[in-house]
Design an enzyme around this catalytic site. Structure first.
Site, PDB file in Angstrom:
ATOM      1  N   TRP A  88       0.822  -1.211   0.000  1.00 57.55           N
ATOM      2  CA  TRP A  88       0.000   0.000   0.000  1.00 57.55           C
ATOM      3  C   TRP A  88       0.852   1.255   0.000  1.00 57.55           C
ATOM      4  O   TRP A  88       0.521   2.252  -0.657  1.00 57.55           O
ATOM      5  CB  TRP A  88      -1.020  -0.015   1.137  1.00 57.55           C
ATOM      6  CG  TRP A  88      -2.081  -1.035   0.900  1.00 57.55           C
ATOM      7  CD1 TRP A  88      -2.309  -2.166   1.608  1.00 57.55           C
ATOM      8  CD2 TRP A  88      -3.036  -1.057  -0.188  1.00 57.55           C
ATOM      9  NE1 TRP A  88      -3.354  -2.886   1.057  1.00 57.55           N
ATOM     10  CE2 TRP A  88      -3.804  -2.227  -0.048  1.00 57.55           C
ATOM     11  CE3 TRP A  88      -3.294  -0.200  -1.274  1.00 57.55           C
ATOM     12  CZ2 TRP A  88      -4.835  -2.561  -0.944  1.00 57.55           C
ATOM     13  CZ3 TRP A  88      -4.321  -0.537  -2.171  1.00 57.55           C
ATOM     14  CH2 TRP A  88      -5.071  -1.701  -1.992  1.00 57.55           C
ATOM     15  N   ASP A 123      -2.118   6.603   6.227  1.00 56.56           N
ATOM     16  CA  ASP A 123      -3.145   5.759   5.613  1.00 56.56           C
ATOM     17  C   ASP A 123      -3.524   4.697   6.645  1.00 56.56           C
ATOM     18  O   ASP A 123      -2.887   3.665   6.752  1.00 56.56           O
ATOM     19  CB  ASP A 123      -2.594   5.110   4.343  1.00 56.56           C
ATOM     20  CG  ASP A 123      -3.564   4.079   3.759  1.00 56.56           C
ATOM     21  OD1 ASP A 123      -4.673   3.903   4.322  1.00 56.56           O
ATOM     22  OD2 ASP A 123      -3.211   3.454   2.736  1.00 56.56           O
ATOM     23  N   LYS A 128     -12.678  -1.811   5.936  1.00 54.44           N
ATOM     24  CA  LYS A 128     -11.918  -2.736   6.776  1.00 54.44           C
ATOM     25  C   LYS A 128     -12.405  -2.681   8.221  1.00 54.44           C
ATOM     26  O   LYS A 128     -12.877  -3.666   8.736  1.00 54.44           O
ATOM     27  CB  LYS A 128     -10.429  -2.430   6.678  1.00 54.44           C
ATOM     28  CG  LYS A 128      -9.815  -3.130   5.474  1.00 54.44           C
ATOM     29  CD  LYS A 128      -9.109  -2.244   4.534  1.00 54.44           C
ATOM     30  CE  LYS A 128      -8.739  -2.983   3.253  1.00 54.44           C
ATOM     31  NZ  LYS A 128      -7.975  -2.115   2.360  1.00 54.44           N
TER      32      LYS A 128
HETATM   33  C1  LIG Z   1      -7.452  -1.566   1.365  1.00 52.22           C
HETATM   34  C2  LIG Z   1      -6.400  -0.526   1.516  1.00 52.22           C
HETATM   35  C3  LIG Z   1      -6.284   0.534   0.604  1.00 52.22           C
HETATM   36  C4  LIG Z   1      -7.189   0.674  -0.596  1.00 52.22           C
HETATM   37  O1  LIG Z   1      -8.410   1.085  -0.181  1.00 52.22           O
HETATM   38  P1  LIG Z   1      -9.599   1.440  -1.220  1.00 52.22           P
HETATM   39  O2  LIG Z   1     -10.612   1.994  -0.297  1.00 52.22           O
HETATM   40  O3  LIG Z   1      -9.976   0.141  -1.860  1.00 52.22           O
HETATM   41  O4  LIG Z   1      -9.067   2.411  -2.183  1.00 52.22           O
HETATM   42  C5  LIG Z   1      -5.307   1.468   0.822  1.00 52.22           C
HETATM   43  N1  LIG Z   1      -4.480   1.386   1.884  1.00 52.22           N
HETATM   44  C6  LIG Z   1      -4.562   0.382   2.774  1.00 52.22           C
HETATM   45  C7  LIG Z   1      -3.604   0.338   3.927  1.00 52.22           C
HETATM   46  C8  LIG Z   1      -5.514  -0.606   2.622  1.00 52.22           C
HETATM   47  O5  LIG Z   1      -5.598  -1.605   3.505  1.00 52.22           O
END
Ligand SMILES: *Cc1c(COP(=O)(O)O)cnc(C)c1O
Length: 360
Positions: free
Chosen positions: A102, A172, A196
């Site tokens: 990521w 993030d 998540k």
């Molecule tokens: C799942 C995830 C993403 C992507 O998320 P989207 O909402 O599908 O764009 C980005 N960063 C992390 C750490 C993730 O777990």
């Protein structure tokens, strides 16, 4: 009907209590004669839902008054672009920490807008650890420092907030937000896709310090400007109303569990027992440096990968699903976000012990 234990990395399990509540309010929300999905986002009913969700999130995370909370769309992936577009201002570069898949995506996207300095990386260890703050060589001219507190695929998590001085720290937090208490004041921006640990897909939460909401780079589309959304209370256009409502129910559920301090304790206990079971098995293994093991995403491999298919098949038979590892790393991965009950982790551990006995 029987619910199974779903170890999906995302979209992930939601609390049963939240699903039941949503079901009971599905056809008609609180005497309004309609479902939340059918309401005007500007009507007083939805406004009350939206405000309560924000108030509860602020209370849970202790979000200071000089931060805005935005309820957006586009996923964390859109934030990979929105962050540089809005934070560069008159600067030319940004610092990024590379701890896995990521981080890499965030780095690649930022590279379209500025010079990206990868000031620390754990790539040489195949992302089985994270570079400690002491090894980050930050650039004082950077517009911001971006890192990924929890790498969902590799299962690598920072357990401390890195101190980066006056440069805005951007995180993030997609796969770790709400898993533990956090000092929001240490951050410039926290962002997270909801699917998540917050609620359904379609909602993206951005927590941003007021002074950073200004002057996106010329040409920034209105929808990609934090200013647009901050000014409009996240209602510049139609927000993802139903996801926002469910997120609000999840916030209430977490409050009922005792808030983030309580969640931290439960999550640490769940993770510790799963790692202990893996480490002590002589059959399963997790490659991550114990100091940086994720509380939320636990990847593991079997001694003999030829047994992977059998493991997944039999796990499914035992009501334990979505344990297949990410296609980029193989093996297994158990994602154990807030809604995964401790009994689910216990059931996985018991299944793993039984599988080992029969196959080693
Ligand atoms: C799942 C995830 C993403 C992507 O998320 P989207 O909402 O599908 O764009 C980005 N960063 C992390 C750490 C993730 O777990």
């Amino acid at each position: 009907m029987s619910r199974i234990y779903n170890f999906s990395a995302g979209p992930a399990m939601l609390p049963k209590e939240v699903l039941k509540r949503a079901a009971s309010e599905m056809e008609e929300w609180h005497g309004s004669g309609m479902s939340v999905m059918e309401m005007s986002h500007r009507g007083k009913e939805f406004m009350s839902i939206a405000e309560k969700a924000e108030t509860d999130l602020r209370e849970l995370m202790g979000i200071p008054g000089n931060y805005k909370v935005l309820f957006l769309q586009g996923g964390a992936s859109s934030q990979f672009a929105m962050v540089p577009m809005n934070l560069l201002k008159n600067k030319k570069s940004a610092d990024y920490i590379n701890t896995g898949a990521w981080s890499k995506k965030a780095i690649a996207e930022a590279g379209r807008y500025c010079d990206v300095n990868v000031v620390a990386t754990s790539e040489e260890s195949k992302f089985t650890t994270a570079p400690p703050r002491a090894e980050w060589s930050l650039n004082p001219e950077a517009a911001y420092v971006h890192y990924t507190p929890n790498e969902t695929i590799g299962g690598v998590e920072f357990h401390e907030i890195p101190d980066v001085g006056d440069i805005p720290l951007v995180a993030d937090m997609s796969s770790t937000i709400l898993s533990r208490s956090v000092d929001v004041s240490k951050y410039g921006i926290i962002y997270a896709g909801a699917q998540k640990n917050i609620g359904p897909a379609g909602l993206t939460i951005v927590i941003i310090r007021d002074d950073l909401i200004s002057d996106p780079i010329p040409g920034t589309p209105a929808m990609f400007s934090y200013q647009t959304h901050a000014k409009a209370g996240s209602m510049y256009n139609t927000p993802p109303t139903y996801s926002w409502y469910i997120a609000g129910l999840v916030f209430e559920w977490i409050k009922g569990k005792g808030g983030l301090a309580a969640m931290s304790g439960i999550n640490k206990r769940k993770a510790d027992k799963l790692y202990d079971a893996i480490d002590g098995s002589g059959f399963y293994s997790n490659p991550v440096d114990p100091e940086y093991r994720s509380w939320m995403n636990v990847p593991f491999t079997l001694a003999n990968p030829d047994l992977d298919g059998k493991f997944l098949e039999e796990a499914k038979g035992a009501g334990l699903v979505t344990l297949k590892g990410h296609r980029s790393v193989g093996g297994m991965r158990a994602s154990i976000y807030n809604p995964m009950p401790e009994e689910g982790v216990n059931a996985l551990i018991a299944f793993m012990a039984e599988f080992k006995k029969k196959n080693s």
